[in-house]
Design a protein around this motif. Sequence first.
Motif, PDB file in Angstrom:
ATOM      1  N   ASN A  42       0.825  -1.202   0.000  1.00 47.69           N
ATOM      2  CA  ASN A  42       0.000   0.000   0.000  1.00 47.69           C
ATOM      3  C   ASN A  42       0.863   1.257   0.000  1.00 47.69           C
ATOM      4  N   GLY A  43       1.966   1.202   0.737  1.00 45.03           N
ATOM      5  CA  GLY A  43       2.891   2.325   0.755  1.00 45.03           C
ATOM      6  C   GLY A  43       3.534   2.555  -0.599  1.00 45.03           C
ATOM      7  N   GLU A  44       3.870   1.467  -1.285  1.00 45.01           N
ATOM      8  CA  GLU A  44       4.435   1.593  -2.631  1.00 45.01           C
ATOM      9  C   GLU A  44       3.414   2.183  -3.588  1.00 45.01           C
ATOM     10  N   ASP A  45       2.153   1.761  -3.435  1.00 47.48           N
ATOM     11  CA  ASP A  45       1.082   2.289  -4.290  1.00 47.48           C
ATOM     12  C   ASP A  45       0.946   3.801  -4.149  1.00 47.48           C
ATOM     13  N   ALA A  46       1.267   4.319  -2.960  1.00 52.75           N
ATOM     14  CA  ALA A  46       1.110   5.749  -2.697  1.00 52.75           C
ATOM     15  C   ALA A  46       2.027   6.601  -3.565  1.00 52.75           C
ATOM     16  N   ALA A  47       3.066   5.977  -4.132  1.00 58.59           N
ATOM     17  CA  ALA A  47       3.985   6.731  -4.995  1.00 58.59           C
ATOM     18  C   ALA A  47       3.383   7.024  -6.360  1.00 58.59           C
ATOM     19  N   VAL A  48       2.349   6.288  -6.733  1.00 60.56           N
ATOM     20  CA  VAL A  48       1.806   6.414  -8.086  1.00 60.56           C
ATOM     21  C   VAL A  48       1.198   7.792  -8.361  1.00 60.56           C
ATOM     22  N   PRO A  49       0.314   8.327  -7.505  1.00 58.69           N
ATOM     23  CA  PRO A  49      -0.259   9.646  -7.813  1.00 58.69           C
ATOM     24  C   PRO A  49       0.795  10.731  -7.975  1.00 58.69           C
ATOM     25  N   THR A  50       1.851  10.669  -7.173  1.00 52.86           N
ATOM     26  CA  THR A  50       2.924  11.665  -7.288  1.00 52.86           C
ATOM     27  C   THR A  50       3.629  11.551  -8.626  1.00 52.86           C
ATOM     28  N   ALA A  51       3.899  10.321  -9.053  1.00 49.64           N
ATOM     29  CA  ALA A  51       4.559  10.110 -10.340  1.00 49.64           C
ATOM     30  C   ALA A  51       3.680  10.595 -11.493  1.00 49.64           C
ATOM     31  N   VAL A  52       2.380  10.344 -11.391  1.00 54.40           N
ATOM     32  CA  VAL A  52       1.452  10.804 -12.419  1.00 54.40           C
ATOM     33  C   VAL A  52       1.398  12.338 -12.434  1.00 54.40           C
ATOM     34  N   ALA A  53       1.371  12.944 -11.254  1.00 59.19           N
ATOM     35  CA  ALA A  53       1.293  14.408 -11.151  1.00 59.19           C
ATOM     36  C   ALA A  53       2.469  15.080 -11.858  1.00 59.19           C
ATOM     37  N   GLN A  54       3.634  14.447 -11.816  1.00 61.24           N
ATOM     38  CA  GLN A  54       4.817  15.017 -12.455  1.00 61.24           C
ATOM     39  C   GLN A  54       4.703  15.040 -13.978  1.00 61.24           C
ATOM     40  N   ARG A  55       3.793  14.248 -14.518  1.00 57.69           N
ATOM     41  CA  ARG A  55       3.642  14.164 -15.974  1.00 57.69           C
ATOM     42  C   ARG A  55       2.333  14.769 -16.465  1.00 57.69           C
ATOM     43  N   LEU A  56       1.637  15.505 -15.623  1.00 59.10           N
ATOM     44  CA  LEU A  56       0.340  16.059 -16.013  1.00 59.10           C
ATOM     45  C   LEU A  56       0.402  16.968 -17.245  1.00 59.10           C
ATOM     46  N   PRO A  57       1.419  17.808 -17.411  1.00 58.11           N
ATOM     47  CA  PRO A  57       1.465  18.623 -18.637  1.00 58.11           C
ATOM     48  C   PRO A  57       1.518  17.764 -19.901  1.00 58.11           C
ATOM     49  N   GLN A  58       2.329  16.693 -19.880  1.00 55.63           N
ATOM     50  CA  GLN A  58       2.414  15.800 -21.039  1.00 55.63           C
ATOM     51  C   GLN A  58       1.104  15.049 -21.254  1.00 55.63           C
ATOM     52  N   ILE A  59       0.480  14.640 -20.152  1.00 51.57           N
ATOM     53  CA  ILE A  59      -0.794  13.934 -20.240  1.00 51.57           C
ATOM     54  C   ILE A  59      -1.872  14.843 -20.832  1.00 51.57           C
ATOM     55  N   ALA A  60      -1.926  16.081 -20.357  1.00 53.64           N
ATOM     56  CA  ALA A  60      -2.930  17.028 -20.859  1.00 53.64           C
ATOM     57  C   ALA A  60      -2.723  17.312 -22.339  1.00 53.64           C
ATOM     58  N   ALA A  61      -1.471  17.465 -22.757  1.00 53.37           N
ATOM     59  CA  ALA A  61      -1.182  17.724 -24.174  1.00 53.37           C
ATOM     60  C   ALA A  61      -1.621  16.550 -25.039  1.00 53.37           C
ATOM     61  N   ALA A  62      -1.388  15.332 -24.548  1.00 54.09           N
ATOM     62  CA  ALA A  62      -1.800  14.148 -25.297  1.00 54.09           C
ATOM     63  C   ALA A  62      -3.321  14.058 -25.382  1.00 54.09           C
ATOM     64  N   ILE A  63      -4.003  14.348 -24.286  1.00 56.86           N
ATOM     65  CA  ILE A  63      -5.467  14.312 -24.276  1.00 56.86           C
ATOM     66  C   ILE A  63      -6.042  15.301 -25.285  1.00 56.86           C
ATOM     67  N   ASN A 198      13.539   4.254  -8.076  1.00 55.03           N
ATOM     68  CA  ASN A 198      14.047   5.585  -7.777  1.00 55.03           C
ATOM     69  C   ASN A 198      13.000   6.557  -7.240  1.00 55.03           C
ATOM     70  N   SER A 199      11.713   6.124  -7.258  1.00 55.45           N
ATOM     71  CA  SER A 199      10.670   7.063  -6.850  1.00 55.45           C
ATOM     72  C   SER A 199       9.857   6.574  -5.667  1.00 55.45           C
ATOM     73  N   SER A 200      10.125   5.364  -5.181  1.00 51.35           N
ATOM     74  CA  SER A 200       9.278   4.791  -4.138  1.00 51.35           C
ATOM     75  C   SER A 200       9.611   5.348  -2.762  1.00 51.35           C
ATOM     76  N   PRO A 201       8.608   5.385  -1.832  1.00 56.14           N
ATOM     77  CA  PRO A 201       8.856   5.858  -0.481  1.00 56.14           C
ATOM     78  C   PRO A 201       9.949   5.044   0.208  1.00 56.14           C
ATOM     79  N   ALA A 202       9.963   3.713  -0.017  1.00 55.02           N
ATOM     80  CA  ALA A 202      10.948   2.860   0.641  1.00 55.02           C
ATOM     81  C   ALA A 202      12.349   3.238   0.211  1.00 55.02           C
ATOM     82  N   ARG A 203      12.486   3.632  -1.060  1.00 53.74           N
ATOM     83  CA  ARG A 203      13.802   3.987  -1.583  1.00 53.74           C
ATOM     84  C   ARG A 203      14.232   5.342  -1.058  1.00 53.74           C
ATOM     85  N   ARG A 204      13.287   6.260  -0.905  1.00 54.55           N
ATOM     86  CA  ARG A 204      13.630   7.607  -0.452  1.00 54.55           C
ATOM     87  C   ARG A 204      13.950   7.644   1.027  1.00 54.55           C
TER      88      ARG A 204
END
Length: 205
Positions: A42-63, A198-204
Motif C-alpha cells: 500500500n505504501g508503494e502504491d502511494a507513490a503512483v499519484p505523485t509520479a502521475v502528477a509530475q507528468r500532467l502537462p504531457q498527459i494534458a497535451a496528449a489528451i 528511484n521514486s518509491s517511499p521505501a527507496r527515499r
Amino acid sequence: MTSPSNPRDLRAELETLTTEAFRPELAEIDRLATLDIARLMNGEDAAVPTAVAQRLPQIAAAIDAIAERMARGGRLIYAGAGTAGRLGVLDASECPPTFNTDPSQVVGLIAGGPEAMVVSVEGAEDSKDLARTDLDGLALTPTDTVVGISASGRTPYAIGAVEHARKQGALTIGLSCNPDSALAAAAEHGIEIVVGRNSSPARRA
C-alpha cells in the motif's frame, strides 16, 4: 527495438531499467507478516499519484491532441503485449458502457490476438511485424491515435505499432514506466510514469 542475443547483454540491459531493478530492502518480503506485506504494498502504491502528477502537462497535451482527432471521427487505438495489452483492451471495452462511445471508436490490440487475453502467446510481444499487421487490419487513418503501452518501454510490439502508425500519419503516444524509453522516443507524445526503485517511499527513506 530488438533484445540482445547474448543473455549477459540482455541481463545488463534489463538491470538498467527501473521496472526491472532489484530491491534489496524487499528481498525477504515473503517472510513478513501478512499485514506488514499489505502495508508495504500500500505504501508503494502511494507513490503512483505523485509520479502521475509530475507528468500532467504531457498527459494534458496528449489528451487535447487525441480529442481533436476524435472530434474529426478518429479512433483511439491501444496496442500492447501481455499485461499492458490486456489493460488497453480492458479500457477500450469499458468506454462504451462508461462513456457511451461506439464500440468501434476505442479499440484495444494485444499481441497474439484475443487468445492472449487469457493465455500467454509466446513470442508475440517480440514482433514489430505483427503490430503492423494488426494495425493494417484496422485500416488506420491520419485521424486515428495509436497509444503504445509497455511498462518497460522496450516491447517491440508496442514500439512497432507506434512506428507504423506514425508513418501512416496517425497521432502516436508512448506510455511506459521507465525514463528515456525507446517507446517514448518513437512516439510524438512520450509519457513516462516512473514509479519504481528511484521514486518509491521505501527507496527515499
